[in-house]
Design an enzyme around this catalytic site. Structure first.
Site, PDB file in Angstrom:
ATOM      1  N   SER A 127       0.827  -1.216   0.000  1.00  0.00           N
ATOM      2  CA  SER A 127       0.000   0.000   0.000  1.00  0.00           C
ATOM      3  C   SER A 127       0.861   1.265   0.000  1.00  0.00           C
ATOM      4  O   SER A 127       0.323   2.370  -0.005  1.00  0.00           O
ATOM      5  CB  SER A 127      -0.940   0.004   1.208  1.00  0.00           C
ATOM      6  OG  SER A 127      -0.216  -0.174   2.407  1.00  0.00           O
TER       7      SER A 127
ATOM      8  N   ASN B  16      -2.421  -2.555  13.068  1.00  0.00           N
ATOM      9  CA  ASN B  16      -3.878  -2.404  12.973  1.00  0.00           C
ATOM     10  C   ASN B  16      -4.383  -1.177  13.727  1.00  0.00           C
ATOM     11  O   ASN B  16      -5.204  -0.415  13.209  1.00  0.00           O
ATOM     12  CB  ASN B  16      -4.574  -3.671  13.481  1.00  0.00           C
ATOM     13  CG  ASN B  16      -4.214  -4.887  12.651  1.00  0.00           C
ATOM     14  OD1 ASN B  16      -3.598  -4.733  11.584  1.00  0.00           O
ATOM     15  ND2 ASN B  16      -4.568  -6.068  13.107  1.00  0.00           N
TER      16      ASN B  16
ATOM     17  N   THR C 222     -39.965  26.084 -11.307  1.00  0.00           N
ATOM     18  CA  THR C 222     -40.238  24.732 -10.804  1.00  0.00           C
ATOM     19  C   THR C 222     -40.435  23.907 -12.071  1.00  0.00           C
ATOM     20  O   THR C 222     -40.956  24.427 -13.072  1.00  0.00           O
ATOM     21  CB  THR C 222     -41.499  24.645  -9.916  1.00  0.00           C
ATOM     22  OG1 THR C 222     -42.638  24.997 -10.691  1.00  0.00           O
ATOM     23  CG2 THR C 222     -41.404  25.570  -8.707  1.00  0.00           C
ATOM     24  N   HIS C 223     -40.009  22.666 -12.056  1.00  0.00           N
ATOM     25  CA  HIS C 223     -40.053  21.806 -13.256  1.00  0.00           C
ATOM     26  C   HIS C 223     -39.275  22.439 -14.418  1.00  0.00           C
ATOM     27  O   HIS C 223     -39.548  22.149 -15.582  1.00  0.00           O
ATOM     28  CB  HIS C 223     -41.490  21.535 -13.717  1.00  0.00           C
ATOM     29  CG  HIS C 223     -42.415  21.130 -12.623  1.00  0.00           C
ATOM     30  ND1 HIS C 223     -42.695  19.817 -12.319  1.00  0.00           N
ATOM     31  CD2 HIS C 223     -43.112  21.877 -11.735  1.00  0.00           C
ATOM     32  CE1 HIS C 223     -43.538  19.765 -11.301  1.00  0.00           C
ATOM     33  NE2 HIS C 223     -43.804  21.008 -10.916  1.00  0.00           N
TER      34      HIS C 223
ATOM     35  N   SER D  30     -12.567  25.929 -27.741  1.00  0.00           N
ATOM     36  CA  SER D  30     -12.612  24.693 -28.504  1.00  0.00           C
ATOM     37  C   SER D  30     -11.428  24.673 -29.460  1.00  0.00           C
ATOM     38  O   SER D  30     -11.021  25.717 -29.979  1.00  0.00           O
ATOM     39  CB  SER D  30     -13.918  24.640 -29.301  1.00  0.00           C
ATOM     40  OG  SER D  30     -13.766  23.808 -30.433  1.00  0.00           O
TER      41      SER D  30
ATOM     42  N   LYS E  50     -16.230  29.281 -29.549  1.00  0.00           N
ATOM     43  CA  LYS E  50     -16.693  28.628 -28.327  1.00  0.00           C
ATOM     44  C   LYS E  50     -16.066  29.162 -27.047  1.00  0.00           C
ATOM     45  O   LYS E  50     -14.897  29.493 -26.993  1.00  0.00           O
ATOM     46  CB  LYS E  50     -16.395  27.128 -28.411  1.00  0.00           C
ATOM     47  CG  LYS E  50     -17.213  26.423 -29.466  1.00  0.00           C
ATOM     48  CD  LYS E  50     -18.585  26.054 -28.969  1.00  0.00           C
ATOM     49  CE  LYS E  50     -18.480  24.719 -28.246  1.00  0.00           C
ATOM     50  NZ  LYS E  50     -19.745  24.270 -27.712  1.00  0.00           N
TER      51      LYS E  50
ATOM     52  N   ASN F 160     -16.472  27.508 -23.341  1.00  0.00           N
ATOM     53  CA  ASN F 160     -17.152  26.398 -22.658  1.00  0.00           C
ATOM     54  C   ASN F 160     -17.017  26.457 -21.133  1.00  0.00           C
ATOM     55  O   ASN F 160     -15.954  26.803 -20.625  1.00  0.00           O
ATOM     56  CB  ASN F 160     -16.575  25.061 -23.151  1.00  0.00           C
ATOM     57  CG  ASN F 160     -16.883  24.807 -24.617  1.00  0.00           C
ATOM     58  OD1 ASN F 160     -17.918  25.239 -25.118  1.00  0.00           O
ATOM     59  ND2 ASN F 160     -15.983  24.119 -25.298  1.00  0.00           N
TER      60      ASN F 160
ATOM     61  N   GLU G 189     -18.706  21.754 -15.651  1.00  0.00           N
ATOM     62  CA  GLU G 189     -18.985  20.391 -16.132  1.00  0.00           C
ATOM     63  C   GLU G 189     -18.128  19.353 -15.402  1.00  0.00           C
ATOM     64  O   GLU G 189     -18.593  18.272 -15.049  1.00  0.00           O
ATOM     65  CB  GLU G 189     -18.725  20.294 -17.640  1.00  0.00           C
ATOM     66  CG  GLU G 189     -19.685  21.126 -18.478  1.00  0.00           C
ATOM     67  CD  GLU G 189     -19.200  21.213 -19.925  1.00  0.00           C
ATOM     68  OE1 GLU G 189     -19.424  20.255 -20.664  1.00  0.00           O
ATOM     69  OE2 GLU G 189     -18.596  22.234 -20.291  1.00  0.00           O
TER      70      GLU G 189
ATOM     71  N   TYR H  63      -9.614  -6.675  12.303  1.00  0.00           N
ATOM     72  CA  TYR H  63      -8.967  -6.182  11.095  1.00  0.00           C
ATOM     73  C   TYR H  63      -8.923  -7.261  10.023  1.00  0.00           C
ATOM     74  O   TYR H  63      -8.700  -8.440  10.301  1.00  0.00           O
ATOM     75  CB  TYR H  63      -7.528  -5.708  11.399  1.00  0.00           C
ATOM     76  CG  TYR H  63      -6.813  -5.238  10.141  1.00  0.00           C
ATOM     77  CD1 TYR H  63      -6.996  -3.941   9.659  1.00  0.00           C
ATOM     78  CD2 TYR H  63      -5.997  -6.103   9.407  1.00  0.00           C
ATOM     79  CE1 TYR H  63      -6.373  -3.520   8.488  1.00  0.00           C
ATOM     80  CE2 TYR H  63      -5.377  -5.681   8.229  1.00  0.00           C
ATOM     81  CZ  TYR H  63      -5.568  -4.389   7.781  1.00  0.00           C
ATOM     82  OH  TYR H  63      -4.967  -3.980   6.627  1.00  0.00           O
TER      83      TYR H  63
ATOM     84  N   GLN I 283      -7.492  -2.301   3.776  1.00  0.00           N
ATOM     85  CA  GLN I 283      -6.471  -1.480   3.126  1.00  0.00           C
ATOM     86  C   GLN I 283      -7.076  -0.740   1.923  1.00  0.00           C
ATOM     87  O   GLN I 283      -6.557   0.287   1.488  1.00  0.00           O
ATOM     88  CB  GLN I 283      -5.307  -2.374   2.675  1.00  0.00           C
ATOM     89  CG  GLN I 283      -4.191  -1.649   1.969  1.00  0.00           C
ATOM     90  CD  GLN I 283      -2.944  -2.520   1.866  1.00  0.00           C
ATOM     91  OE1 GLN I 283      -2.285  -2.776   2.861  1.00  0.00           O
ATOM     92  NE2 GLN I 283      -2.638  -2.976   0.670  1.00  0.00           N
TER      93      GLN I 283
ATOM     94  N   LYS J  29      -8.283   3.348   1.675  1.00  0.00           N
ATOM     95  CA  LYS J  29      -7.503   4.579   1.554  1.00  0.00           C
ATOM     96  C   LYS J  29      -7.597   5.303   0.207  1.00  0.00           C
ATOM     97  O   LYS J  29      -7.827   6.505   0.176  1.00  0.00           O
ATOM     98  CB  LYS J  29      -6.028   4.306   1.883  1.00  0.00           C
ATOM     99  CG  LYS J  29      -5.804   4.239   3.367  1.00  0.00           C
ATOM    100  CD  LYS J  29      -4.461   3.643   3.694  1.00  0.00           C
ATOM    101  CE  LYS J  29      -4.540   2.750   4.907  1.00  0.00           C
ATOM    102  NZ  LYS J  29      -5.483   1.620   4.805  1.00  0.00           N
TER     103      LYS J  29
END
Ligand code: ARG
Length: 456
Positions: free
Chosen positions: A23, A108, A153-154, A275, A281, A283, A288, A315, A320, A323
């Protein structure tokens, strides 16, 4: 190379298995908290008479040296994880006395302690970042108390609202997230150290003392639970998921509002991209990306819940796997909050476009119905009458404000000239003075309550 646990083994480890089990590639993030844990453990061992003074002093001096040289450590896969890598480095530093540090301790309880300490540092940093974002929200809100925009709304135009009101809705979501993180800290600030491998230890340790040295508020009362509990991480991952969900909803709106169709917001160049093919463009990539990264944060929550679901006490090596997910989530959430802060701070709301939108729709229809109610018409009938008036307008290609008084009076004889003022978006917003509503004064009250929350 011989393993720290190599005594009962005669064969060499398979290189592939060694790689698979190690690890160190990711848990090196725990190096500084691991050293803090060891310093506290060593001092407690000395205070309890388990380590001699010179032994403790050598160990402490070695651990301090490793803390100072953190950036130069060279870790190896053969030493498997951060705990054994640091033990090897400590041995190189101070010789065989380093081997006494692990008295009355197991990896542990050590790894659990590290994770508690690491989470505490991260959660404090996250709370601070969230407050930075909340502060930017109040600054934008302050500028836009009287900026009127369509409320939805909606995703259909519903009633006009103050832009500040819209922004502050997100402030309160983040305020709850912060409360959840602070509550999470109560479970994070609990010490597993001294639980040993699973059953405690025969040495006369003082778990309360090592907990105190590490700034923990409490000590796990059960050693099995201490080493096998990852609830505090799962809880955090759930809170992080909620934070991302909140940011993602706001990002969705920003992406929509930045379209030519809406044109409600202009993001700064610093938080936009172009772009490679289409020169025109601009963006909203960062909004996003935050929306997109929400998926991996949810995934990490599901991942750990699933890892833990079948584990017998105490344990298991499966743990492990906790993490990478939590480190990834921590980086993702912290960066998302910070990027969002810069994006919102530098964004420009197009006030004219927002206000214009509210004069070209039927979002004042409730105003007309409420007005009829003040004339004694039951709300249900008023609703029906206004519905007919809207239908009439749709047929005529106009809005409610454009209807002549004579037409209004054909819908209901008690309607007078005063209706036109009530139909303006300004009045529609201003008159919603109920506590927590969008009325300008109600929003000012809300804004001062918000500012008070982050001033503390
Ligand atoms: N690298 C391990 C982990 O992250 C540390 C604990 C290992 N304990 C053990 N008994 N193998 O969980």
């Amino acid at each position: 190379m011989t393993k720290l646990w190599g005594g009962r083994f005669t064969e060499q480890a398979s290189a592939q298995a060694e790689q698979f089990g190690a690890s160190i590639g990711f848990d090196q993030k725990l190096a500084s908290v691991d050293l803090r844990g060891s310093l506290a453990h060593a001092r407690m061992l000395y205070e309890q008479g388990i380590l001699a003074k010179e032994e403790w002093e050598q160990i402490e001096q070695g651990l301090n040296k490793l803390t100072e040289t953190l950036d130069t450590h060279v870790y190896t896969i053969q030493d498997e994880d951060i705990h054994m890598n640091l033990e090897r480095l400590l041995t190189e530093e101070i010789g065989p006395v380093a081997g006494k540090l692990h008295t009355a301790r197991s990896r542990n309880d050590q790894v659990a302690t590290d994770l508690h300490l690491w989470m505490e540092e991260h959660i404090n940093a996250l709370i601070e970042a969230i407050e930075g974002l909340q502060s930017v929200m109040t600054v934008q809100a302050e500028t836009h108390v009287e900026t009127i925009m369509p409320g939805y709304t909606h995703l259909q135009r519903a009633q006009p609202i103050s832009l500040a009101h819209h922004l502050l809705a997100y402030f309160w979501m983040l305020e709850r997230d912060k409360e959840r993180l602070k509550d999470n800290l109560k479970r994070v600030r609990v010490s597993p150290l001294g639980a040993g491998a699973l059953a405690g230890t025969t040495f006369p340790i003082d778990r309360f003392r090592s907990a105190e040295l590490l700034g923990f508020e409490a000590v796990y009362p059960n050693s099995l639970d201490a080493v096998s509990d990852r609830d505090f991480v799962i809880e955090y991952l759930a809170i992080a998921s909620t934070i991302m969900m909140h940011l993602s909803r706001f990002c969705e709106e920003i992406i929509l509002y930045a379209t030519q169709e809406f044109s409600f917001i202009e993001l700064s160049d610093a938080f936009s991209t172009g772009s490679s093919m289409m020169p025109q463009k601009k963006n909203p990539d960062f909004a996003e990306l935050i929306r997109g990264k929400t998926g991996r944060v949810y995934g990490n929550l599901m991942g750990l819940l699933t890892t833990m679901k079948g584990l017998p006490l105490a344990y298991n090596k499966d743990m492990q796997e906790d993490k990478e997910g939590v480190f990834d989530t921590a980086d993702t959430v912290l960066q998302s909050v910070q990027i969002f802060t810069g994006m919102l701070e530098s964004a420009r709301f197009k006030t004219e476009a927002l206000e214009k939108a509210t004069t070209q729709d039927f979002s004042n229809a409730t105003e007309l119905a409420d007005y009829l109610v003040t004339k004694g018409v039951p709300f249900r009938n008023a609703h029906e009458i206004v519905g007919k008036a809207v239908l009439h307008c749709v047929g005529q290609g106009c809005y409610l404000k454009d209807l002549p008084l004579s037409t209004y009076q054909s819908f209901h004889p008690d309607i007078t000239e005063e209706v036109y003022d009530l139909l303006t978006p300004e009045q529609a917003v201003a008159r919603r003075a109920s506590y927590g509503g969008t009325g300008f004064d109600a929003v000012r009250t809300q804004l001062s309550e918000a500012k008070a929350k982050i001033a503390n």
